[in-house]
Design a protein around this motif. Structure first.
Motif, PDB file in Angstrom:
ATOM      1  N   PRO A  37     -12.337  47.511  33.206  1.00 38.70           N
ATOM      2  CA  PRO A  37     -11.228  47.945  32.345  1.00 38.70           C
ATOM      3  C   PRO A  37      -9.894  47.286  32.703  1.00 38.70           C
ATOM      4  O   PRO A  37      -8.995  47.231  31.870  1.00 38.70           O
ATOM      5  CB  PRO A  37     -11.163  49.459  32.578  1.00 38.70           C
ATOM      6  CG  PRO A  37     -12.492  49.839  33.089  1.00 38.70           C
ATOM      7  CD  PRO A  37     -13.012  48.652  33.834  1.00 38.70           C
ATOM      8  N   VAL A  38      -9.783  46.784  33.904  1.00 41.27           N
ATOM      9  CA  VAL A  38      -8.546  46.121  34.334  1.00 41.27           C
ATOM     10  C   VAL A  38      -8.257  44.916  33.442  1.00 41.27           C
ATOM     11  O   VAL A  38      -7.095  44.558  33.215  1.00 41.27           O
ATOM     12  CB  VAL A  38      -8.631  45.721  35.828  1.00 41.27           C
ATOM     13  CG1 VAL A  38      -7.414  44.935  36.277  1.00 41.27           C
ATOM     14  CG2 VAL A  38      -8.833  46.958  36.693  1.00 41.27           C
ATOM     15  N   GLU A  39      -9.318  44.295  32.897  1.00 44.36           N
ATOM     16  CA  GLU A  39      -9.150  43.114  32.040  1.00 44.36           C
ATOM     17  C   GLU A  39      -8.253  43.396  30.839  1.00 44.36           C
ATOM     18  O   GLU A  39      -7.542  42.501  30.359  1.00 44.36           O
ATOM     19  CB  GLU A  39     -10.513  42.629  31.547  1.00 44.36           C
ATOM     20  CG  GLU A  39     -10.390  41.385  30.680  1.00 44.36           C
ATOM     21  CD  GLU A  39     -11.686  41.023  29.988  1.00 44.36           C
ATOM     22  OE1 GLU A  39     -11.922  39.812  29.830  1.00 44.36           O
ATOM     23  OE2 GLU A  39     -12.439  41.931  29.598  1.00 44.36           O
ATOM     24  N   ILE A  40      -8.248  44.617  30.356  1.00 45.65           N
ATOM     25  CA  ILE A  40      -7.415  44.976  29.207  1.00 45.65           C
ATOM     26  C   ILE A  40      -5.950  44.681  29.504  1.00 45.65           C
ATOM     27  O   ILE A  40      -5.204  44.232  28.641  1.00 45.65           O
ATOM     28  CB  ILE A  40      -7.608  46.464  28.841  1.00 45.65           C
ATOM     29  CG1 ILE A  40      -9.028  46.690  28.317  1.00 45.65           C
ATOM     30  CG2 ILE A  40      -6.562  46.932  27.832  1.00 45.65           C
ATOM     31  CD1 ILE A  40      -9.402  48.155  28.163  1.00 45.65           C
ATOM     32  N   PHE A  41      -5.569  44.905  30.749  1.00 50.98           N
ATOM     33  CA  PHE A  41      -4.174  44.769  31.145  1.00 50.98           C
ATOM     34  C   PHE A  41      -3.859  43.433  31.817  1.00 50.98           C
ATOM     35  O   PHE A  41      -2.763  42.911  31.656  1.00 50.98           O
ATOM     36  CB  PHE A  41      -3.787  45.922  32.075  1.00 50.98           C
ATOM     37  CG  PHE A  41      -4.103  47.262  31.490  1.00 50.98           C
ATOM     38  CD1 PHE A  41      -3.321  47.805  30.486  1.00 50.98           C
ATOM     39  CD2 PHE A  41      -5.219  47.967  31.896  1.00 50.98           C
ATOM     40  CE1 PHE A  41      -3.624  49.031  29.909  1.00 50.98           C
ATOM     41  CE2 PHE A  41      -5.531  49.206  31.339  1.00 50.98           C
ATOM     42  CZ  PHE A  41      -4.733  49.724  30.348  1.00 50.98           C
ATOM     43  N   SER A  42      -4.828  42.886  32.592  1.00 51.28           N
ATOM     44  CA  SER A  42      -4.591  41.641  33.313  1.00 51.28           C
ATOM     45  C   SER A  42      -5.912  40.951  33.625  1.00 51.28           C
ATOM     46  O   SER A  42      -6.627  41.364  34.546  1.00 51.28           O
ATOM     47  CB  SER A  42      -3.837  41.920  34.624  1.00 51.28           C
ATOM     48  OG  SER A  42      -3.797  40.766  35.428  1.00 51.28           O
ATOM     49  N   PRO A  43      -6.231  39.867  32.905  1.00 53.42           N
ATOM     50  CA  PRO A  43      -7.474  39.153  33.186  1.00 53.42           C
ATOM     51  C   PRO A  43      -7.548  38.608  34.618  1.00 53.42           C
ATOM     52  O   PRO A  43      -8.615  38.623  35.231  1.00 53.42           O
ATOM     53  CB  PRO A  43      -7.471  38.007  32.164  1.00 53.42           C
ATOM     54  CG  PRO A  43      -6.643  38.529  31.034  1.00 53.42           C
ATOM     55  CD  PRO A  43      -5.573  39.351  31.687  1.00 53.42           C
ATOM     56  N   SER A  44      -6.431  38.156  35.170  1.00 49.77           N
ATOM     57  CA  SER A  44      -6.472  37.616  36.535  1.00 49.77           C
ATOM     58  C   SER A  44      -6.730  38.727  37.555  1.00 49.77           C
ATOM     59  O   SER A  44      -7.503  38.537  38.491  1.00 49.77           O
ATOM     60  CB  SER A  44      -5.188  36.864  36.864  1.00 49.77           C
ATOM     61  OG  SER A  44      -4.069  37.725  36.801  1.00 49.77           O
ATOM     62  N   ALA A  45      -6.108  39.880  37.379  1.00 51.11           N
ATOM     63  CA  ALA A  45      -6.381  41.002  38.275  1.00 51.11           C
ATOM     64  C   ALA A  45      -7.827  41.472  38.115  1.00 51.11           C
ATOM     65  O   ALA A  45      -8.476  41.856  39.104  1.00 51.11           O
ATOM     66  CB  ALA A  45      -5.408  42.149  38.002  1.00 51.11           C
ATOM     67  N   ASP A  46      -8.338  41.423  36.892  1.00 53.51           N
ATOM     68  CA  ASP A  46      -9.712  41.824  36.639  1.00 53.51           C
ATOM     69  C   ASP A  46     -10.692  40.944  37.411  1.00 53.51           C
ATOM     70  O   ASP A  46     -11.652  41.448  37.989  1.00 53.51           O
ATOM     71  CB  ASP A  46     -10.008  41.760  35.142  1.00 53.51           C
ATOM     72  CG  ASP A  46     -11.435  42.168  34.831  1.00 53.51           C
ATOM     73  OD1 ASP A  46     -11.798  43.307  35.179  1.00 53.51           O
ATOM     74  OD2 ASP A  46     -12.180  41.361  34.252  1.00 53.51           O
ATOM     75  N   ARG A  47     -10.460  39.639  37.429  1.00 53.60           N
ATOM     76  CA  ARG A  47     -11.353  38.733  38.168  1.00 53.60           C
ATOM     77  C   ARG A  47     -11.401  39.122  39.643  1.00 53.60           C
ATOM     78  O   ARG A  47     -12.458  39.116  40.273  1.00 53.60           O
ATOM     79  CB  ARG A  47     -10.907  37.284  37.985  1.00 53.60           C
ATOM     80  CG  ARG A  47     -11.222  36.718  36.605  1.00 53.60           C
ATOM     81  CD  ARG A  47     -10.965  35.218  36.520  1.00 53.60           C
ATOM     82  NE  ARG A  47      -9.553  34.887  36.574  1.00 53.60           N
ATOM     83  CZ  ARG A  47      -8.716  34.920  35.526  1.00 53.60           C
ATOM     84  NH1 ARG A  47      -9.181  35.266  34.333  1.00 53.60           N
ATOM     85  NH2 ARG A  47      -7.449  34.586  35.654  1.00 53.60           N
ATOM     86  N   LYS A  48     -10.264  39.494  40.198  1.00 49.36           N
ATOM     87  CA  LYS A  48     -10.202  39.898  41.612  1.00 49.36           C
ATOM     88  C   LYS A  48     -10.929  41.218  41.837  1.00 49.36           C
ATOM     89  O   LYS A  48     -11.657  41.377  42.816  1.00 49.36           O
ATOM     90  CB  LYS A  48      -8.747  39.992  42.068  1.00 49.36           C
ATOM     91  CG  LYS A  48      -8.061  38.644  42.094  1.00 49.36           C
ATOM     92  CD  LYS A  48      -6.586  38.770  42.404  1.00 49.36           C
ATOM     93  CE  LYS A  48      -5.923  37.404  42.271  1.00 49.36           C
ATOM     94  NZ  LYS A  48      -4.476  37.480  42.385  1.00 49.36           N
ATOM     95  N   VAL A  49     -10.731  42.169  40.929  1.00 46.79           N
ATOM     96  CA  VAL A  49     -11.400  43.473  41.056  1.00 46.79           C
ATOM     97  C   VAL A  49     -12.910  43.286  41.002  1.00 46.79           C
ATOM     98  O   VAL A  49     -13.644  43.824  41.839  1.00 46.79           O
ATOM     99  CB  VAL A  49     -10.923  44.440  39.945  1.00 46.79           C
ATOM    100  CG1 VAL A  49     -11.833  45.658  39.842  1.00 46.79           C
ATOM    101  CG2 VAL A  49      -9.489  44.864  40.183  1.00 46.79           C
ATOM    102  N   VAL A  50     -13.395  42.521  40.051  1.00 44.85           N
ATOM    103  CA  VAL A  50     -14.839  42.310  39.916  1.00 44.85           C
ATOM    104  C   VAL A  50     -15.386  41.570  41.131  1.00 44.85           C
ATOM    105  O   VAL A  50     -16.462  41.915  41.640  1.00 44.85           O
ATOM    106  CB  VAL A  50     -15.175  41.572  38.598  1.00 44.85           C
ATOM    107  CG1 VAL A  50     -16.636  41.172  38.553  1.00 44.85           C
ATOM    108  CG2 VAL A  50     -14.831  42.451  37.400  1.00 44.85           C
ATOM    109  N   ALA A  51     -14.647  40.593  41.632  1.00 44.87           N
ATOM    110  CA  ALA A  51     -15.093  39.856  42.822  1.00 44.87           C
ATOM    111  C   ALA A  51     -15.230  40.796  44.020  1.00 44.87           C
ATOM    112  O   ALA A  51     -16.222  40.735  44.766  1.00 44.87           O
ATOM    113  CB  ALA A  51     -14.113  38.722  43.142  1.00 44.87           C
ATOM    114  N   VAL A  52     -14.270  41.685  44.194  1.00 45.74           N
ATOM    115  CA  VAL A  52     -14.337  42.645  45.302  1.00 45.74           C
ATOM    116  C   VAL A  52     -15.508  43.606  45.113  1.00 45.74           C
ATOM    117  O   VAL A  52     -16.252  43.883  46.051  1.00 45.74           O
ATOM    118  CB  VAL A  52     -13.003  43.415  45.450  1.00 45.74           C
ATOM    119  CG1 VAL A  52     -13.147  44.602  46.378  1.00 45.74           C
ATOM    120  CG2 VAL A  52     -11.899  42.478  45.938  1.00 45.74           C
TER     121      VAL A  52
END
Length: 190
Positions: free
Chosen positions: A164-179
């Motif tokens: 869901p982070v992708e809705i707000f920030s695709p770059s932050a989403d990539r980091k969240v998914v990687a973690v």
């Protein structure tokens, strides 16, 4: 149920078809949109001790946006703004109706009031959707549902590479998914 629970439910629904970020966001927010009628709580709280208190939350929550007309208006908006129009609209309608169902199950007030869903409002008051077993907003059942949706969100994020982070920030989403993948997949292989 809480807006967070509705947000997670909307996103989980939106995560199943292969949709672009905008369509996922539209479906996710469609799942939360019925709670717009709850914004009346702010002026009601601010004026509660005044000579002319407003009762906008008490009078309009679960009324203005918890009905078929509002669901259709949300669907029209999603159709207008989405890329995959029919699929996104169908999933948005599903998200809105899941919101209604969740509220019917778990939104009873502390005073025992069971919130009905005036499904045909404002055209008719005849169809009031309610469940006599409705549990309170702060019940263990709602906590379990929220935790299950959070777990489903994590699982889906690992599976599809988006959260869901992708809705707000695709770059932050990539980091969240990687973690998530690093921590949870490594632990599973352990």
């Amino acid at each position: 149920m809480s807006p967070v629970t509705h947000f997670l439910a909307g996103w989980v629904i939106a995560s199943f078809p292969r949709l672009e970020r905008r369509d996922v966001a539209l479906i996710t927010f469609a799942g939360v949109a019925p709670d717009l009628d709850g914004l009346g709580a702010v002026p009601e709280l601010l004026t509660s001790h005044s000579t002319h208190p407003l009762d906008w939350f008490s009078r309009y929550h679960h009324v203005l946006a918890h009905n078929l007309l509002f669901a259709v208006l949300v669907a029209i908006a999603v159709f207008f703004f989405s890329k995959r129009k029919w699929l996104s609209t169908a999933f948005a309608l599903l998200a809105v109706h899941l919101h209604f169902l969740m509220d019917m199950a778990g939104s009873r007030g502390p005073d025992g009031y069971e919130w009905p869903i005036p499904y045909l409002a404002p055209f008719s008051a005849k169809l009031q959707l309610a469940w006599s077993g409705q549990w309170t907003l702060n019940s263990w059942q709602n906590v379990v549902i929220t935790c299950a949706l959070l777990a489903a969100t994590v699982v889906r994020a690992i599976q599809i590479g988006h959260s869901p982070v992708e809705i707000f920030s695709p770059s932050a989403d990539r980091k969240v998914v990687a973690v998530l993948r690093q921590r949870l997949l490594r632990t599973a292989r352990g």
